[in-house]
Design an enzyme around this catalytic site. Sequence first.
Site, mmCIF file in Angstrom:
data_model
loop_
_atom_site.group_PDB
_atom_site.id
_atom_site.type_symbol
_atom_site.label_atom_id
_atom_site.label_comp_id
_atom_site.label_asym_id
_atom_site.label_seq_id
_atom_site.Cartn_x
_atom_site.Cartn_y
_atom_site.Cartn_z
ATOM 1 N N CYS A 18 0.886 -1.161 0.000
ATOM 2 C CA CYS A 18 0.000 0.000 0.000
ATOM 3 C C CYS A 18 0.922 1.209 0.000
ATOM 4 O O CYS A 18 1.515 1.529 1.022
ATOM 5 C CB CYS A 18 -0.908 0.004 1.234
ATOM 6 S SG CYS A 18 -1.826 1.540 1.458
ATOM 7 N N CYS B 186 -5.529 5.524 -3.906
ATOM 8 C CA CYS B 186 -4.848 4.230 -3.793
ATOM 9 C C CYS B 186 -3.457 4.431 -4.367
ATOM 10 O O CYS B 186 -3.299 4.663 -5.573
ATOM 11 C CB CYS B 186 -5.604 3.146 -4.542
ATOM 12 S SG CYS B 186 -4.744 1.551 -4.587
#
Length: 317
Positions: free
Chosen positions: A76, A225
């Site tokens: 991430c 994201c």
Amino acid sequence: MQFSFIKCHGSGNDFPLIDARALSLSDAGWAGVARALADRDGPVGGDGLLLLTTGDEDCAFGMRMFNSDGSEAETCLNGLRCTARLGFEVLGLEQATVRLKTSVAQVARDAELAPGVATVRTVVGPNSVAAADVGLRIEAEQVIEAVVPGLPSARAFTAVAMPNPHLVTFVDAVDEEELVSLGSWCEGAPALIPARANVSFVEVRRDADLFVRTFERGVGLTNSCGSAMAASVLAAGLTGRVPFDAQVRVFNKGGLVRGRASADRVVTISGNATFLYDASVQVDVAAGRAEVPVMHARREDEAAAWRAAVAGLASAS
């Protein structure tokens, strides 16, 4: 069980971040903590749970990231920047190699995106354009600007693993209803891509700026994201929309990052790692429920610096 945490965000992707180096909890336990703390209807909320973990002989520290549904992600990037910043601060570092779930990452402090905005640079990867590495069960070895057989969409996609799986398509204008429909289909773990995938619709704007909207695996439609922004930069290079080695600005609803992809697929992303407040919270790990957190310190200066940066950059775009 009581946890101290920092509420943070990278490009609007927000997380509770826990220094877990001295904590011992099973994977199932951390999944329960993630469901409790990253629940949007709960007292903390977030796009997932970040953990700063101990390093090894090759890495100064590690990061684990659990989605809000309790599943663990391979990486991430927005969360990595925040975790890296905490690792830098507690260990007195300016750069480091970080242990991730299935890989390692290079991180370093970088020039500020804007005054007062803590900024971290990450080298993304390892990445791959092999369809098998993306998790696609198809005969083709790769998918670059092509229709994916079996996917309920006639759009041309580029499939890349960052190393988490991404399907990227370039559009004239983002249709969120279409994006959510396709992302939800992928979220159902179909035979085509049983490990699921992140799906991004990307607009190319003036001066080769990119605007990315993503349905994130394990999260849903998200304002930001990080790995999707990196995947979009790489896909823009692979499809000839942006020259390799050109620095581009990548916008989303949460903010922006600086990105660059080389012809040998090395992708570099620089973005904010903003700390919002420090708190502690009691969590019923088994039930996946959290009590109201106790606030210890608010970092209003950082929040204000980021708001000013986003407002200024948006007006200039």
